[in-house]
Design an enzyme around this catalytic site. Structure first.
Site, PDB file in Angstrom:
ATOM      1  N   GLU A 213      -3.639 -15.675   4.317  1.00  0.00           N
ATOM      2  CA  GLU A 213      -2.339 -15.770   4.991  1.00  0.00           C
ATOM      3  C   GLU A 213      -1.991 -17.246   5.230  1.00  0.00           C
ATOM      4  OE1 GLU A 213      -0.699 -12.954   6.041  1.00  0.00           O
ATOM      5  OE2 GLU A 213      -2.274 -11.537   5.495  1.00  0.00           O
TER       6      GLU A 213
ATOM      7  N   LYS B  13     -13.306  -4.416  11.796  1.00  0.00           N
ATOM      8  CA  LYS B  13     -13.916  -3.436  10.898  1.00  0.00           C
ATOM      9  C   LYS B  13     -15.330  -3.083  11.373  1.00  0.00           C
ATOM     10  CE  LYS B  13     -11.155  -5.249   7.080  1.00  0.00           C
ATOM     11  NZ  LYS B  13     -11.098  -6.329   6.067  1.00  0.00           N
TER      12      LYS B  13
ATOM     13  N   VAL C 225     -11.510   0.146   6.716  1.00  0.00           N
ATOM     14  CA  VAL C 225     -12.693  -0.699   6.589  1.00  0.00           C
ATOM     15  C   VAL C 225     -13.080  -0.836   5.119  1.00  0.00           C
ATOM     16  CG1 VAL C 225     -15.117  -1.010   7.230  1.00  0.00           C
ATOM     17  CG2 VAL C 225     -13.535   0.079   8.839  1.00  0.00           C
TER      18      VAL C 225
ATOM     19  N   VAL D 272       0.834  -1.213   0.000  1.00  0.00           N
ATOM     20  CA  VAL D 272       0.000   0.000   0.000  1.00  0.00           C
ATOM     21  C   VAL D 272       0.865   1.258   0.000  1.00  0.00           C
ATOM     22  CG1 VAL D 272      -1.787   1.274   1.232  1.00  0.00           C
ATOM     23  CG2 VAL D 272      -1.837  -1.229   1.209  1.00  0.00           C
TER      24      VAL D 272
ATOM     25  N   GLY E 196      -6.073  -5.124  -1.397  1.00  0.00           N
ATOM     26  CA  GLY E 196      -5.185  -4.929  -2.535  1.00  0.00           C
ATOM     27  C   GLY E 196      -4.458  -3.606  -2.395  1.00  0.00           C
TER      28      GLY E 196
END
Lengths: 440, 440
Positions: free
Chosen positions: A192, A207, A134, A15, A304
């Site tokens: 994961e 979230k 979120v 990110v 993503g």
């Protein structure tokens, strides 16, 4: 044009690197939209040497994010490291104390310390933006915090974990088991190596706790959420759901009830023809029900590098467009010192429809016994399906599926416990709650 | 707490009255969220005597909205009268010139004069908010204008007219004709006595032109939109669509192409299993495709007094949360004087899939002739369906339905014209474009 907005990015993973590349390659267009330039003044990450696709020239490097928060020549501290404690928490606190605006994508940090950080930001007149925390790129924070001000909320729910939705979608489309789909998700990088946090619902719970606070004005209560993951959902459940006109999704749900606020994360049956039932794969969706607006549903990428960077960028450009000390959007929708204690509704008092799948010994009287236990608990049935042969369980077994009308969780628990006591059950009963969208 | 924000409401129809009631009944909660009170200082409407469910005590009444804009003791002028010209245009101009922030729900005004008004607002450092002008309560303006800053857009499309979507939904669900569903919509108040503006796509076009500008940075060009309404959609089209895995929606589409920006409003086939295909009745939906975020879809109420009032309220509370002269969100996403001229893409160069329904004389050679004309224009076919008997058209007729792969509009027009020239067509050919969502 106003002075440039100087930012520091802590954390240069997918990110952070994506954000830095966008800020550099679109610098001119962003300056036009914001009325001022946005410049990366400082960054912090573990490995300095790595090529991350953006130009480090003129950018101060900090090995220690806390030092960057305390000393770098920046207006905004962007936290993209993750984790509820450690460097993320320490550096965000330091940045706010020093008078920097903060942007973070860190749901765990906010779930644990959101109210404290919001108070700190508000005392200092700072912005604390966290759209990416979120549902990734879906602008649900901005919608709740800004667009829907003045609305009273009754319920919000959503698909907020792409890993789980990917697995459930694959199970239905390919007829594969949970275990096989999990392996596939891991191979593709959607899950994961240790997937517990996703598949057991903890990620969704973090979230959900933030959205609950934005909607209902209570202090964040991430540790008071009813939690059930998807690991015991079988392909039989998915097929039975489809036959009955439902699809199974892992939903996070926050709902106002007469006795308090329900927060729950569990596998949920949604009607096949509802919009949210069509949300496939890693895509996320959030539905918000409020009294003035009605029902709003937003669907988009929940994770993503780029999608998350887009949300972070929106937060940064919001700060760039405002002038220092100017905009006073309360971090959590209402000023943090006015948030109310969380009034938790008892899960046993949850009301809704239930799907109950029982594998039983195939003998006379079993069906009557089940029906009696349901009646004894005042549970009214919407449909009953009986499969005479359940190959997996052997010739002596049959499957009985009940779908209830709206009833109370405690009644279902009592009825199922009584059925278990009768001795004809083969394996554990499966109980899945049904959630009905209001209109869409 | 800061000084109260003083507002004036011009237009007290369903939306204006709903807004006034909400502002009065939720005054305390709004003051907490905004950090200052919001007070209705002035209103303007035609009939003063009417009871609209809110308290006029202490509120200055103006028969003339322009006088209110020029003289009332207010910070924000809220225009809820409608219409591209006349009192709405004159009063909004007067308000901006005087230095008042403006909130409007008026798509026609913005479609006609949006760029001029944006320039005026930006020269004066004022906010011009108009969330309610497009897709009612769905926060699509805020999302494009604030959340997605920095993204490059490739396409946006949506169901932006509840009347049309209601009619198309009813036609499919009840098997009724367009005319019958329109009557039903009029009876329920979903359609005007003169429904032309809705069903011929003009209303959608106004809204689309605003979204196009926000996404692509061009001057608003509402008069350069390709327009086809839904009045010639038959129940046969709807059934044929469903058989082929599609549903018909009236979409507004803006798309970047190599030769310019396409803006088009027409009946559109969307895949049955797409999310937008599930959007029923008067509900609206807008999908946005951008390069950083990916695809975002928002679904919600597109009209109605309360839903529209919710959007107006969000705009007002945004102004209340900012401080005078503080926030500089460009009205149309980028500063109005930097908007580029609209580069219209030729509709004949539109590329996409097409559904073509032909009613033909049932004789040997017709099918071969149609296939030849398609081949001559290099149109590749995805599917071909032939119904031997078309009862409505008599025993001598049959229906042929073609679905093309992506092809160019000019090729389809040429092929259809050639087929018309062959003399075996009974009635007009039906051509409906296909739009494929990217992911959701």
């Amino acid at each position: 044009m106003a002075d440039a907005l100087k930012i520091g990015i802590a954390g240069l993973g997918t990110v952070g690197a994506s954000l830095a590349r966008i800020l550099q390659t679109r610098a001119n267009a962003l300056a036009v939209s914001c009325g001022r330039a946005i410049t990366i003044q400082a960054v912090s990450a573990r490995a300095k040497g790595k090529d991350r696709g953006f130009d480090l020239t003129g950018i101060a490097w900090y090995d220690d994010p806390v030092e960057m928060a305390e000393k770098a020549d920046i207006d905004v501290f962007i936290e993209l490291m993750g984790g509820a404690e450690g460097a993320a928490a320490v550096s965000v606190r330091a940045a706010l104390k020093r008078g920097l605006h903060v942007v973070t994508a860190n749901k765990a940090l906010l779930a644990a310390h959101g109210v404290e950080l919001a108070k700190l930001a508000e005392e200092k007149g700072l912005l604390l933006n966290y759209e990416a925390a979120v549902a990734g790129g879906i602008p649900v924070i901005k919608t709740l915090r800004e667009s829907l001000t003045g609305n009273h909320f009754s319920r919000l729910y959503g698909i907020m974990n792409g890993t789980c939705n990917y697995i459930l979608t694959r199970m239905e489309k390919e007829g594969l088991s949970f275990a096989d789909c999990l392996k596939e998700a891991q191979r593709l990088g959607y899950a994961e190596a240790d997937p517990t946090f996703d598949i057991e619902g903890n990620d969704t719970a973090h979230k959900l706790s933030i959205l609950t606070t934005l909607a209902f004005g209570n202090q964040i209560a991430a540790d008071q959420i009813y939690l059930e993951g998807i690991s015991n959902i079988s392909i039989d459940d998915i097929h039975a759901a489809r036959d009955l006109g439902y699809r199974i999704k892992l939903l996070g749900v926050a709902q106002k009830t007469a006795t308090g606020i329900e927060q729950r994360v569990h596998p949920t049956m949604v009607p096949l023809d509802s919009v949210i039932a069509q949300v496939d794969g890693v895509t996320n969706a959030v539905a918000i029900e409020s009294d003035i607006l009605g029902e709003l549903l937003m669907v988009g990428p929940g994770a993503g590098g780029n999608a998350t960077a887009s949300a972070v960028l929106g937060d940064v450009t919001d700060i760039a467009k405002s002038r220092p000390g100017a905009q006073q959007v309360p971090v959590l929708g209402r000023p943090a010192h006015l948030l109310e204690p969380y009034a938790q509704a008892e899960m046993t008092r949850h009301e809704g429809g239930y799907f109950i799948r029982l594998t039983v010994v195939d003998r006379t009287g079993v069906f009557a016994s089940i029906a009696t236990q349901m009646a004894n608990n005042n549970i009214s049935l919407e449909s009953i399906v009986q499969h005479s042969k359940t190959p997996a369980a052997g010739d002596q077994a049959k499957t009985i599926i009940l779908v209830t009308h709206a009833t109370m969780e405690s009644a279902v628990r009592t009825a199922v416990a009584a059925i278990k006591g009768e001795g004809y059950l083969l394996g554990e009963p499966q109980v899945i709650r049904i959630e009905r969208p209001k209109t869409v």
